[in-house]
Design an enzyme around this catalytic site. Structure first.
Site, PDB file in Angstrom:
ATOM      1  CG  ASP A   7       3.846  30.816  42.507  1.00 34.88           C
ATOM      2  OD1 ASP A   7       3.303  29.844  41.952  1.00 34.88           O
ATOM      3  OD2 ASP A   7       4.921  31.315  42.107  1.00 34.88           O
ATOM      4  N   GLY A   9       4.551  25.948  43.847  1.00 38.31           N
ATOM      5  CA  GLY A   9       5.318  25.316  42.788  1.00 38.31           C
ATOM      6  C   GLY A   9       5.760  23.920  43.164  1.00 38.31           C
ATOM      7  CG  ASN A  10       6.433  21.093  40.131  1.00 42.66           C
ATOM      8  OD1 ASN A  10       5.524  20.297  40.271  1.00 42.66           O
ATOM      9  ND2 ASN A  10       6.549  21.848  39.052  1.00 42.66           N
ATOM     10  CG  HIS A  12      11.218  26.328  47.085  1.00 39.38           C
ATOM     11  ND1 HIS A  12      12.099  25.932  46.113  1.00 39.38           N
ATOM     12  CD2 HIS A  12      11.852  26.122  48.272  1.00 39.38           C
ATOM     13  CE1 HIS A  12      13.215  25.506  46.677  1.00 39.38           C
ATOM     14  NE2 HIS A  12      13.093  25.610  47.982  1.00 39.38           N
ATOM     15  CB  VAL A  14       6.480  32.223  46.486  1.00 41.63           C
ATOM     16  CG1 VAL A  14       6.693  33.700  46.833  1.00 41.63           C
ATOM     17  CG2 VAL A  14       7.789  31.598  46.008  1.00 41.63           C
ATOM     18  N   GLY A 106       0.111  25.521  32.661  1.00 46.53           N
ATOM     19  CA  GLY A 106       0.128  25.779  34.095  1.00 46.53           C
ATOM     20  C   GLY A 106      -0.480  27.126  34.430  1.00 46.53           C
ATOM     21  CB  THR A 107      -2.905  28.191  37.024  1.00 44.52           C
ATOM     22  OG1 THR A 107      -2.193  27.569  38.112  1.00 44.52           O
ATOM     23  CG2 THR A 107      -4.060  27.299  36.619  1.00 44.52           C
ATOM     24  CG  ASP A 108       3.015  28.349  37.158  1.00 48.32           C
ATOM     25  OD1 ASP A 108       2.321  27.643  36.393  1.00 48.32           O
ATOM     26  OD2 ASP A 108       4.228  28.139  37.353  1.00 48.32           O
ATOM     27  CG  ASP A 128       8.732  31.474  36.932  1.00 48.79           C
ATOM     28  OD1 ASP A 128       9.640  31.527  37.793  1.00 48.79           O
ATOM     29  OD2 ASP A 128       7.529  31.361  37.231  1.00 48.79           O
TER      30      ASP A 128
END
Length: 257
Positions: A7, A9-10, A12, A14, A106-108, A128
């Site tokens: 995953d 992210g901008n 971090h 994960v 966003g896909t997340d 989130d």
């Protein structure tokens, strides 16, 4: 055999080894746009070691296009024999996106919606807590992604205060002794912890009102690495799912690989 989920992210990235909905091992590293495909390969091999040879596949989602490009290059050059799924428009998630422009989401966030309904049912609201942004995503009882909200993340807000306020400095994200602080450090902590908690409860309450259902009929799920900072101050959450996105990536991999 476990699946490697990433995953990106901008702030971090994960990483987790996931099998049957359980996270067997996890890592969180800084997302660095300067990293090349080779850099990411070295990092993965250093973190996972021999376990990297035992994975069943790789599932990736990213909010940073430049980093996703390097991951694609890495998968092609360094792991050509490993099945992989990169979540992007066209990949089957099973989540209808009821937005003006579905490709903007966003896909997340879509992955979180999928995992939320699969694990807890709908309607659901996923909050989130990322470093750059705190996102709120709403899923209908039918499993449709119906929209959401985005606010500045806790770390971004603190960094902005530190840059703009001459007499303010970076502080540790801890719960202060009380809302009414007696020093600058605790005043900043109070604003962050209690301020974000009040914001979250307020937005969730408004979302439930717009859904037109009772508060007890909605699953409200907290995820993201900064969720523990405010979790105890929010009364609205029904579940804390720290690995929701990794679980969603596993579900998407199963549908597409």
């Amino acid at each position: 055999m476990p699946l490697l989920c990433a995953d990106i992210g901008n702030s971090h990235t994960v990483l987790g080894l996931v099998s049957g909905g359980s996270v067997l091992a996890d890592w969180r590293v800084a997302t660095d746009e300067r990293n090349t495909a080779d850099d990411w390969s070295v990092l993965l091999r250093g973190l996972l070691g021999a376990a990297l040879e035992e994975i069943d596949g790789i599932a990736v989602c990213a909010t940073v296009p430049a980093v996703l490009h390097e991951w694609r290059e890495m998968l092609t050059r360094h792991f050509p024999a490993v099945r992989h799924v990169v979540v992007e428009p066209g990949v089957r998630t099973g989540v209808p996106v009821l937005m003006d422009n579905p490709r903007e989401v966003g896909t997340d966030r879509i992955i979180n919606a999928l995992a939320a309904v699969h694990e807890y049912g709908g309607p659901a609201i996923v909050v989130d807590f990322g470093g750059t942004a705190t996102t709120f995503d709403v899923v209908s009882a039918q499993g449709q992604y119906v929209g959401g909200s985005i606010s500045p993340g806790i770390e971004l807000s603190l960094e902005s205060l530190g840059r703009r306020g001459a007499q303010l400095r970076k502080v540790e994200l801890l719960r202060p002794r009380s809302v009414i602080a007696k020093n600058t450090v605790e005043a900043l902590q109070s604003g962050m912890v209690f301020g974000v908690a009040a914001q979250v409860e307020g937005i969730v309450d408004r979302m439930i009102g717009e859904l037109g259902v009772g508060a007890t009929d909605v699953q409200v799920i907290a995820t993201g690495y900064l969720a523990p900072v405010v979790l105890d101050e929010c009364r609205c959450f029904t579940h804390h799912a720290p690995w929701l996105t990794l679980r969603g990536l596993e579900l998407v991999f199963e549908r597409n690989a």
